[in-house]
Design a protein around this motif. Sequence first.
Motif, PDB file in Angstrom:
ATOM      1  N   LEU A   1       0.836  -1.202   0.000  1.00 17.64           N
ATOM      2  CA  LEU A   1       0.000   0.000   0.000  1.00 17.64           C
ATOM      3  C   LEU A   1       0.866   1.244   0.000  1.00 17.64           C
ATOM      4  CD1 LEU A   1      -2.607  -1.126   2.685  1.00 17.64           C
ATOM      5  CD2 LEU A   1      -3.016  -0.942   0.218  1.00 17.64           C
TER       6      LEU A   1
ATOM      7  N   ASP B   1       0.261   5.675   0.025  1.00 14.00           N
ATOM      8  CA  ASP B   1      -0.498   6.920  -0.139  1.00 14.00           C
ATOM      9  C   ASP B   1       0.508   8.043  -0.362  1.00 14.00           C
ATOM     10  OD1 ASP B   1       0.207   6.544   2.728  1.00 14.00           O
ATOM     11  OD2 ASP B   1      -0.709   8.515   2.955  1.00 14.00           O
TER      12      ASP B   1
ATOM     13  N   TYR C   1      -4.047   7.090  -3.624  1.00  9.97           N
ATOM     14  CA  TYR C   1      -3.934   5.813  -2.914  1.00  9.97           C
ATOM     15  C   TYR C   1      -3.654   4.717  -3.933  1.00  9.97           C
ATOM     16  CZ  TYR C   1      -6.178   8.381   0.888  1.00  9.97           C
ATOM     17  OH  TYR C   1      -6.478   9.297   1.844  1.00  9.97           O
TER      18      TYR C   1
ATOM     19  N   TYR D   1      -8.492   1.769   0.776  1.00 11.18           N
ATOM     20  CA  TYR D   1      -7.144   1.865   1.338  1.00 11.18           C
ATOM     21  C   TYR D   1      -7.182   1.703   2.856  1.00 11.18           C
ATOM     22  CZ  TYR D   1      -2.453   3.686   2.279  1.00 11.18           C
ATOM     23  OH  TYR D   1      -1.167   3.830   2.697  1.00 11.18           O
ATOM     24  N   ARG D   2      -8.104   2.419   3.503  1.00 14.79           N
ATOM     25  CA  ARG D   2      -8.194   2.366   4.969  1.00 14.79           C
ATOM     26  C   ARG D   2      -8.570   0.969   5.448  1.00 14.79           C
ATOM     27  NH1 ARG D   2     -12.428   6.552   6.595  1.00 14.79           N
ATOM     28  NH2 ARG D   2     -11.973   5.742   8.672  1.00 14.79           N
TER      29      ARG D   2
ATOM     30  N   GLU E   1      -5.489  -1.270   4.965  1.00 15.58           N
ATOM     31  CA  GLU E   1      -4.480  -0.868   5.950  1.00 15.58           C
ATOM     32  C   GLU E   1      -4.847  -1.404   7.328  1.00 15.58           C
ATOM     33  OE1 GLU E   1      -2.065   3.208   6.666  1.00 15.58           O
ATOM     34  OE2 GLU E   1      -4.231   3.368   6.957  1.00 15.58           O
TER      35      GLU E   1
ATOM     36  N   ASN F   1      -2.869  -4.174   9.620  1.00 19.66           N
ATOM     37  CA  ASN F   1      -2.428  -3.843  10.980  1.00 19.66           C
ATOM     38  C   ASN F   1      -3.084  -4.736  12.027  1.00 19.66           C
ATOM     39  OD1 ASN F   1      -0.680  -1.753  10.222  1.00 19.66           O
ATOM     40  ND2 ASN F   1      -2.324  -0.238  10.215  1.00 19.66           N
TER      41      ASN F   1
END
Length: 267
Positions: A166, A168, A204, A224-225, A228, A232
Amino acid sequence: MSSSLHTHLNELTQALIDHPQAGDDGILKKISRASRISPDLALEIYRNNTRAARVRALEIVYPACQSILGENTFRSIANGYVTADVKGASDLNRYGEAFDKYLGVIIETGRLPAGYVYLQDLARLEYRYHAAYYADADPLFDFGLFERRVKSGGQVYFQLSASIGLLDTQYPVYEIWQLNRAVQDARRSVAKNHEVQAVSDTQYLLVHRESDIPVVTPIGDRQYRLLEAIGNHRSLQSVIEHIGDDIEVLVPGMIANRWIVGVRHDE
């Protein structure tokens, strides 16, 4: 591998990376037993070959950066990186991961013009693209395990494809990357003289692998969020709470695209 052989390999590897120094005496004595030339010369030849191989590895990983900087400037920077990199990766297919940080330092200290500020993000993209090719194979999605986790009321932790990367960025890195790669993807062939327009919003980018071929795809901020958060180790329940219910629409597409490849067994 025997402990003795492992020790010898570590000593030789470190000697090849390090600058000539007094600590070379031990490895030089070992080389002298099998070498027909001066041990110092033999070690220096090995060092030069190692450095040249690493510079070549950087040229392979960062073709767009090299296209922008020019061959001579890029090679000078690459040589500096190799000299400063006292650890590095023994596998040249995975070498140069920190090259973007090295470029950032060069730009911050004025050794490259400020106009190259986007180069650090471009290098991040290029390494992710390269790493996607060498990423481990992914499992098939275990829908049975997913169903059992949901029915049991337990936390669900998705697993991303090992090829996922990923990025940004505030710069039109995707367009710059397309224009400056030495070998263009036939599906996205772009004229070299095409003008790159500035971007007004964050860009992104998703790097992944399709049929063993790395691909870069611009995605939306919610995609993207979500990726991500999964990367995580955020649980599905936590993601729904913080990102929103529309992930019920996003997740099936990500599973179909094999961006999400399973449910973690160890969570």
